[in-house]
Design a protein around this motif. Structure first.
Motif, short mmCIF file in Angstrom:
data_model
loop_
_atom_site.label_atom_id
_atom_site.label_comp_id
_atom_site.label_asym_id
_atom_site.label_seq_id
_atom_site.Cartn_x
_atom_site.Cartn_y
_atom_site.Cartn_z
N GLU A 12 3.27 -5.52 -12.13
CA GLU A 12 4.31 -6.20 -12.84
C GLU A 12 4.21 -7.78 -12.41
O GLU A 12 3.76 -7.76 -11.33
N GLY B 185 6.68 -2.51 -9.16
CA GLY B 185 7.98 -2.59 -9.06
C GLY B 185 8.79 -1.41 -8.98
O GLY B 185 8.18 -0.38 -9.07
N GLY B 186 10.12 -1.29 -8.39
CA GLY B 186 10.50 -0.12 -8.05
C GLY B 186 10.77 0.74 -9.49
O GLY B 186 10.57 1.85 -9.37
N GLY B 187 11.04 0.17 -10.59
CA GLY B 187 10.94 0.74 -11.70
C GLY B 187 9.54 1.44 -12.35
O GLY B 187 9.46 2.21 -12.89
N ASN C 30 8.02 -3.87 -4.85
CA ASN C 30 9.05 -5.03 -4.92
C ASN C 30 10.30 -4.51 -5.36
O ASN C 30 10.56 -4.96 -6.32
N GLY C 31 10.76 -3.81 -4.49
CA GLY C 31 12.13 -3.25 -4.71
C GLY C 31 12.60 -2.16 -3.71
O GLY C 31 11.86 -2.09 -2.70
N VAL C 32 13.72 -1.31 -3.87
CA VAL C 32 14.03 -0.54 -2.91
C VAL C 32 13.94 0.98 -3.59
O VAL C 32 13.73 2.05 -2.57
N GLY C 33 13.73 1.19 -4.71
CA GLY C 33 13.66 2.52 -5.34
C GLY C 33 12.12 2.96 -4.84
O GLY C 33 11.17 2.44 -5.34
N LEU D 87 18.29 -6.94 -1.71
CA LEU D 87 18.88 -7.19 -3.12
C LEU D 87 20.13 -6.29 -3.00
O LEU D 87 20.84 -6.49 -4.07
N ARG E 65 19.41 4.33 -11.34
CA ARG E 65 18.18 4.49 -12.33
C ARG E 65 18.80 5.40 -13.41
O ARG E 65 19.70 6.04 -13.40
N HIS F 262 17.83 -4.29 -16.97
CA HIS F 262 17.45 -3.95 -15.35
C HIS F 262 17.23 -5.35 -14.60
O HIS F 262 16.14 -5.60 -14.13
N SER G 282 18.59 -6.98 -9.49
CA SER G 282 17.88 -7.80 -8.16
C SER G 282 17.32 -8.99 -8.89
O SER G 282 16.75 -10.02 -7.76
N ARG H 208 14.86 -12.41 -5.34
CA ARG H 208 13.36 -12.21 -6.01
C ARG H 208 12.53 -13.01 -5.17
O ARG H 208 11.13 -12.37 -4.90
N MET I 123 12.29 -11.17 -1.72
CA MET I 123 11.58 -9.90 -1.96
C MET I 123 10.05 -9.94 -1.96
O MET I 123 9.23 -9.54 -1.37
C1 8YV Z 1 13.77 -4.31 -9.33
C2 8YV Z 1 14.52 -2.15 -8.63
O1 8YV Z 1 14.19 -4.78 -10.81
O2 8YV Z 1 14.65 -2.22 -6.22
C3 8YV Z 1 14.45 -1.49 -7.17
O3 8YV Z 1 14.07 -0.27 -6.96
O4 8YV Z 1 14.32 -1.07 -9.44
C4 8YV Z 1 14.65 -3.37 -9.04
O5 8YV Z 1 15.11 -4.23 -7.64
C5 8YV Z 1 12.40 -3.98 -9.60
O6 8YV Z 1 11.95 -3.27 -8.17
C6 8YV Z 1 11.42 -5.01 -9.97
O7 8YV Z 1 10.52 -4.40 -10.92
#
Ligand code: 8YV
Length: 311
Positions: free
Chosen positions: A9, A50-52, A72-75, A98, A230, A277, A280, A286, A289
Motif C-alpha cells: 500500500e 497495511g493491517g487491512g 503499518n498497523g496493529v491488525g 494509533l 474489522r 477505514h 489511524s 501515520r 507508524m
Molecule cells: C490502517 C489498520 O488503516 O492498524 C490496523 O490494523 O487497519 C489501520 O491502522 C492500516 O494498517 C493502513 O493500511
C-alpha cells in the motif's frame, strides 16, 4: 546493490522517501510496476503492508527470500503468523501509536449519529433549512455504551465515553484486571444493556460475525452500532437487514468486509455514517507508524530482531 522491498500500500511520501534511500522499492499498488515486480520476486526480502491488506500465504510462498513482513498497523488478521514463523519470517506491527486516533474516529461516528451531523450537512447543502425544521438529535449524556473487546482501543473509547457522561460496560474474552467498568457475559448480554455498541475487538476466527442478528436484536431499535475494528466481526447481511427493518437505530462504520469494494446496499441504508477505514489516518499517527515501520525493516536488515515483532 540496495535490498529489494515490496510495498503493498502507499505510505506517506516522507516515509516512502526514507525507504527509497536505503532499499529498492517495488510498489504493488502501481499497475505499471507489475512486470518489474515479477522479475524481482526471488530477491524481495521485506514486505511492507497495511493491517487491512496483510499478505496472503500465496504471496508469502512466492517470495523465497522473504525475512520480514512489516505491517503499518496493529491488525495481524490478514497475515498467517504461524505460517510466517514456519518460514522464519518476522512479522512486525505498530502497537500503541494509533490507539487514541482510532478511538477518536469511534467517537466521531457515535456523535455523528446521535447528533445527526452528516444528516444535517446534507440538509443544509440541499437548501432545505429555510423550508423545514430539522429533527432533534439525542444526547450521549446518561446513555450506556457497550465496548466489545476491551483492549487498548476499547479502553481509550471508554475513557472518552466517560468524559461524555456515559456509563461504560464491556465484553471481553477474559476479565480485564483493575477495570471498574461493568463486565458482561456475552456480546448479546452487553448489547441488551447498551444504547451504543462499539466493536473494538481483534478479528480472529472466534470473533468473526460476533455481532450477528441476535446481538443486533438485543441492541434494539434505538441502539447504535459503531465498528472501528474489522468488517468481518459484524455479519454484514444481518446488519443491513437490521438497519433497513429498523431493528437497530443506526450504524457508524469505519471498516467493512470487502474493503474498498463495500456492499452498495450500505450507501442506501438508513441512519448510517460511513468512513473509508480512516481510524489511524492522521498525519501525526501515520508519520509515527511509518517511522516504526522503517525502524523495524532497518533492524531486520541490520541482522537484529525488529523491535515490535509479534510472532
Ligand atoms: C490502517 C489498520 O488503516 O492498524 C490496523 O490494523 O487497519 C489501520 O491502522 C492500516 O494498517 C493502513 O493500511
Amino acid at each position: 546493490m540496495k535490498p529489494d522491498i515490496l510495498l503493498v500500500e502507499p505510505l506517506m511520501p516522507v516515509i516512502e522517501a526514507a525507504l527509497d534511500a536505503n532499499y529498492r522499492l517495488h510498489r504493488l499498488y502501481r499497475a505499471d510496476d507489475a512486470r518489474e515486480i515479477e522479475a524481482a520476486l526471488p530477491r524481495i526480502r521485506a514486505v511492507v503492508t497495511g493491517g487491512g491488506s496483510g499478505l496472503s500465504n500465496d504471496w508469502i510462498s512466492r517470495l523465497p527470500a522473504l525475512g520480514v513482513i512489516a505491517i503499518n498497523g496493529v491488525g495481524t488478521d490478514k497475515v498467517d503468523l504461524k505460517f510466517a514463523r514456519s518460514r522464519n519470517i518476522d512479522v512486525t506491527t505498530t502497537p500503541g501509536i494509533l490507539t487514541e486516533d482510532v478511538a477518536d474516529i469511534g467517537v466521531a461516528l457515535m456523535l455523528a449519529l446521535l447528533r445527526r451531523v452528516t444528516e444535517g450537512d446534507r440538509f443544509v447543502r440541499a437548501g432545505r433549512w429555510p423550508q423545514t425544521g430539522f429533527p432533534l438529535g439525542r444526547s450521549p449524556r446518561g446513555k450506556r455504551v457497550g465496548i466489545l473487546g476491551l483492549g487498548q482501543i476499547g479502553k481509550a473509547f471508554g475513557r472518552r465515553a466517560e468524559a461524555f457522561g456515559m456509563q461504560v460496560g464491556y465484553w471481553n474474552r477474559s476479565l480485564v484486571p483493575d477495570c471498574a467498568w461493568k463486565s458482561f457475559g456475552s456480546a448479546a448480554a452487553l448489547a441488551a444493556e447498551s444504547d451504543v455498541l462499539v466493536a473494538c475487538i481483534a478479528a480472529t476466527a472466534a470473533t468473526q460475525n460476533i455481532v450477528d442478528a441476535e446481538v443486533l436484536r438485543a441492541l434494539g431499535s434505538d441502539g447504535i452500532l459503531v465498528n472501528i475494528s474489522r468488517g468481518n466481526v459484524v455479519d454484514e447481511t444481518a446488519l443491513l437487514e437490521a438497519l433497513n427493518d429498523g431493528v437497530i437505530g443506526g450504524a457508524g462504520l469505519d471498516v467493512f468486509v470487502d474493503e474498498p469494494n463495500i456492499r452498495p446496499a450500505f450507501c442506501n441504508a438508513p441512519n448510517t455514517v460511513l468512513m473509508p477505514h480512516q481510524g489511524s489516518a492522521t498525519y501525526e499517527t501515520r508519520l509515527a507508524m511509518g517511522e516504526l515501520v522503517v525502524a523495524n525493516v532497518g533492524a531486520y536488515f541490520a541482522g537484529s530482531t525488529p523491535p515490535t515483532t509479534v510472532n
